[in-house]
Design a protein around this motif. Structure first.
Motif, PDB file in Angstrom:
ATOM      1  N   LYS A  18      -7.177  -0.166  -8.654  1.00 43.96           N
ATOM      2  CA  LYS A  18      -7.154  -0.774  -7.337  1.00 43.96           C
ATOM      3  C   LYS A  18      -7.064   0.312  -6.260  1.00 43.96           C
ATOM      4  N   VAL A  19      -7.350  -0.081  -5.036  1.00 44.51           N
ATOM      5  CA  VAL A  19      -7.194   0.848  -3.912  1.00 44.51           C
ATOM      6  C   VAL A  19      -5.774   1.387  -3.868  1.00 44.51           C
ATOM      7  N   SER A  20      -4.797   0.524  -4.083  1.00 43.04           N
ATOM      8  CA  SER A  20      -3.398   0.956  -4.057  1.00 43.04           C
ATOM      9  C   SER A  20      -3.100   1.952  -5.173  1.00 43.04           C
ATOM     10  N   ASP A  21      -3.698   1.761  -6.360  1.00 42.69           N
ATOM     11  CA  ASP A  21      -3.520   2.718  -7.449  1.00 42.69           C
ATOM     12  C   ASP A  21      -4.070   4.085  -7.062  1.00 42.69           C
ATOM     13  N   HIS A  22      -5.248   4.067  -6.458  1.00 40.00           N
ATOM     14  CA  HIS A  22      -5.860   5.349  -6.100  1.00 40.00           C
ATOM     15  C   HIS A  22      -5.075   6.050  -4.994  1.00 40.00           C
ATOM     16  N   LEU A  23      -4.495   5.271  -4.074  1.00 37.47           N
ATOM     17  CA  LEU A  23      -3.695   5.892  -3.021  1.00 37.47           C
ATOM     18  C   LEU A  23      -2.529   6.670  -3.620  1.00 37.47           C
ATOM     19  N   LEU A  24      -1.809   6.065  -4.555  1.00 39.79           N
ATOM     20  CA  LEU A  24      -0.692   6.767  -5.178  1.00 39.79           C
ATOM     21  C   LEU A  24      -1.173   7.957  -5.998  1.00 39.79           C
ATOM     22  N   GLN A  25      -2.292   7.793  -6.676  1.00 40.57           N
ATOM     23  CA  GLN A  25      -2.855   8.916  -7.429  1.00 40.57           C
ATOM     24  C   GLN A  25      -3.193  10.074  -6.490  1.00 40.57           C
ATOM     25  N   ARG A  26      -3.763   9.737  -5.344  1.00 40.92           N
ATOM     26  CA  ARG A  26      -4.137  10.778  -4.386  1.00 40.92           C
ATOM     27  C   ARG A  26      -2.895  11.478  -3.832  1.00 40.92           C
ATOM     28  N   LEU A  27      -1.824  10.718  -3.591  1.00 41.01           N
ATOM     29  CA  LEU A  27      -0.580  11.338  -3.143  1.00 41.01           C
ATOM     30  C   LEU A  27      -0.039  12.292  -4.202  1.00 41.01           C
ATOM     31  N   ARG A  28      -0.121  11.902  -5.466  1.00 40.87           N
ATOM     32  CA  ARG A  28       0.329  12.804  -6.539  1.00 40.87           C
ATOM     33  C   ARG A  28      -0.518  14.061  -6.572  1.00 40.87           C
ATOM     34  N   GLU A  29      -1.804  13.918  -6.349  1.00 42.15           N
ATOM     35  CA  GLU A  29      -2.685  15.089  -6.350  1.00 42.15           C
ATOM     36  C   GLU A  29      -2.379  16.027  -5.177  1.00 42.15           C
ATOM     37  N   TRP A  30      -1.812  15.480  -4.117  1.00 38.90           N
ATOM     38  CA  TRP A  30      -1.355  16.292  -2.991  1.00 38.90           C
ATOM     39  C   TRP A  30       0.067  16.823  -3.223  1.00 38.90           C
ATOM     40  N   ASP A  31       0.628  16.583  -4.400  1.00 39.26           N
ATOM     41  CA  ASP A  31       1.982  17.020  -4.756  1.00 39.26           C
ATOM     42  C   ASP A  31       3.059  16.369  -3.890  1.00 39.26           C
TER      43      ASP A  31
END
Length: 600
Positions: free
Chosen positions: A4-17
């Motif tokens: 979901k969009v919400s899943d990807h948002l959290l994934q992207r935040l993790r990728e930004w550390d």
């Protein structure tokens, strides 16, 4: 299962550390909350008691970690509640990203429940970047730009995501017309001034014989370079409030804070100098800088939008403070005449003696200056300090001697009430292995701090060093405003607006499983600090202090002091013990120089 969009948002935040998101739940971000559950709470959802506290905690985290702070809130009221903390970030130049929900796209414009025009609402506080995600392909670019802009501009930014968009299947932007791809990462770069500008600045600084340096938070990474420049020029150094931890307070030529909460040596440094160097500060009060035309001036700031403010500078150097000063130093002449530096050091020595005398004055029941002064010799080398707005900020600014390795901050420019405790919470998530101390007034404690003790109780056992001390200056008065009324308006205390109930803060802390001590006599102050610093859990120290101890500004004239004393005498004299001891005489004793009459 689809992403979901919400899943990807959290994934992207993790990728930004991103490690933490300071937030409060609501149905406008239900899709995001569900994604947090699927993601195993990574990044960590840190639950405050109120969205404003989430924003303050993100600001505190960003200030003390040097990283971007992230906060999140639901649509409507949740997004509105974030605003005060986000304005604190904006005015103090702190990188914070707000992620907020919105009603479904199908309901927009329909006067739907909790529908607020967030783009309009946030267009000022997040003026550097504010965008709504309306399709999945838009998400990575918007989020990446929000994070990158927050860090590059040192400002709050906002990402608005309608509730129905959070639940859509995520698809990335394609290689197609009007698709905007994105990439991770913030490049490291350094701005340095032009060689000609450096030579012009050196000419100005070499022309003077009485140099004053004013540093702010932008000089924090240039501690060694600031000292070298000061020694080369024989200068004294004053510190804007946000720069209090940028240089050691025990250096003999550091005059301390400047401005309304400043010291007498800083005031005199600016009155008598003929050359001014401002480094990493946008200190707002022109009246505390040299008279126009009396001093030639140079400014150093990394932000070209912030140079040329406050004073008619001859040269504005845009660049990183440390690298700029390293390039400037070889161009500066060594000051051979020690008389200016000697005078500054004598003024500083006299001032600390005055501070010692002020802290030693008897009060009813406890002198608040003594509470802060007594902490000086007990501060751990790696402590992180926060102070709230009000008279507590005066004692933080004037009495505490911060050394290298210590950190401290407050709401410097917005000067809002309430961030002292949430700043300390943010500090503990940034550095769980370091002790934190919040110095707050009882007004701020009642406004925000008590509820955030619940947040502390929820999380403290996760911190490697469990010490978080909340020191409450409990004077049953909104004290700063009371004294401003007396000094500026000649008015007595207006009890309906200023009087506060006496709350048992330590008892409340103990009810949550924290430590708590109520201190009602001066003899117990030092022992209370020692006990809290030795505790195995967070501790609230409820210091019952005298509201009659005045936060005297460094530029106060005897006429203003007499007006304040007269106003006090018309007030609640039963509570104002300092008046009974001869208020006016004691205040005059505290002033090392009586400049109103020209006498020294």
């Amino acid at each position: 299962m689809s992403t979901k969009v919400s899943d990807h948002l959290l994934q992207r935040l993790r990728e930004w550390d991103v490690e933490y998101v300071f937030a409060y739940p609501g149905d406008g971000i239900n899709g995001l909350l569900a994604a947090w559950g699927r993601a195993g709470d990574k990044p960590r959802f840190v639950q405050s008691r109120h969205e404003e506290m989430s924003a303050f905690e993100a600001v505190g985290y960003a200030k003390f970690s040097g990283r971007v702070g992230v906060c999140a809130a639901t649509s409507g009221p949740g997004a509105i509640h974030l605003l005060n903390g986000l304005y604190d970030a904006k005015l103090d130049h702190v990188p914070v990203v707000a992620i907020v929900g919105q009603t479904n796209r199908s309901a927009m414009g329909g006067s739907y429940q909790q529908e607020v025009d967030l783009l309009s609402l946030y267009k000022d506080v997040a003026s550097d970047f504010c965008e709504m995600v309306t399709v999945p392909e838009q998400l990575p670019n918007v989020l990446d730009r929000a994070l990158r802009t927050a860090m590059a501009r040192r400002a709050p930014t906002a990402v608005i995501i309608p509730a129905d968009v959070q639940e859509l299947d995520y698809s990335p932007p394609g290689h197609a017309f009007k698709m905007v791809p994105s990439s991770l990462g913030m490049p490291h770069y350094t701005t340095v001034p032009d060689d000609d500008d450096l030579r012009r600045a050196a000419d100005v600084l070499n022309s003077g014989g009485k140099t004053a340096i004013l540093i702010g938070q932008g000089a924090r990474g240039a501690r060694a370079e600031v000292r070298q420049v000061a020694d080369r020029l024989g200068a004294g150094i004053a510190k804007a409030l946000l720069g209090k931890d940028a240089l050691d307070d025990d250096l003999p030529y550091v005059t301390g804070s400047i401005g309304l909460l400043g010291t007498r040596p800083s005031y005199e440094l600016m009155r008598e100098c003929d050359t001014l160097l401002v480094i990493g500060s946008s200190f707002p009060y022109t009246q505390f800088l040299p008279e126009f035309g009396k001093a030639r001036a140079v400014q150093v700031d990394i932000d070209p939008h912030m140079v040329g403010l406050r004073y008619p500078f001859e040269v504005n150097l845009v660049g990183d403070a440390a690298r700029t000063l390293r390039r400037l130093l070889p161009l500066l002449d060594q000051m051979e005449d020690p008389s200016w530096r000697t005078k500054i050091e004598n003024n500083v020595k006299d001032w600390w003696e005055v501070m010692q005398r002020r802290a030693a004055v008897d009060a009813d029941p406890i002198n608040p200056e003594y509470v802060t002064h007594a902490l000086n010799g007990l501060l751990p080398d790696n402590v992180i300090l926060s102070a709230d707005s009000g008279s507590a900020a005066n004692w933080y600014a004037r009495h505490l001697k911060l050394r290298e390795g210590m950190r401290g901050s407050l709401s410097g420019t917005l000067a809002t009430m309430g961030p002292g405790v949430p700043y300390a919470i943010g500090a503990k998530f940034a550095h769980g292995d370091r002790p934190a101390i919040a110095l707050v007034g009882d007004g701020a404690m009642q406004m925000n701090g008590m509820a955030e003790l619940i947040t502390i109780a929820k999380y403290w056992q996760e911190w490697e060093d469990p010490r978080l001390i909340v020191a409450v200056l409990n004077n049953r008065d909104l004290n700063q405003v009371t004294w401003e009324m007396r000094a500026m308006e000649g008015a007595p205390q207006f009890l309906p607006s200023q009087s506060l109930p006496d709350v048992r803060y330590a008892d409340f802390a103990r009810s949550l499983g924290l430590d708590g001590l109520r201190i009602e006599e001066s003899d117990g102050v030092a022992g209370a600090w020692e006990a809290a610093l030795a505790a195995d859990r967070p501790c609230v120290l409820d210091f019952v202090t005298d509201p009659a101890v005045p936060p005297i500004p460094p530029h106060a004239t005897l006429g203003q002091i007499e007006a304040a004393a007269s106003a006090v005498l018309k007030g609640d004299s039963d509570r104002l013990a300092m008046v009974r001891q001869g208020f006016k005489a004691k205040v005059q004793e505290f002033l090392p120089h009586r400049h109103e009459t020209g006498r020294r």
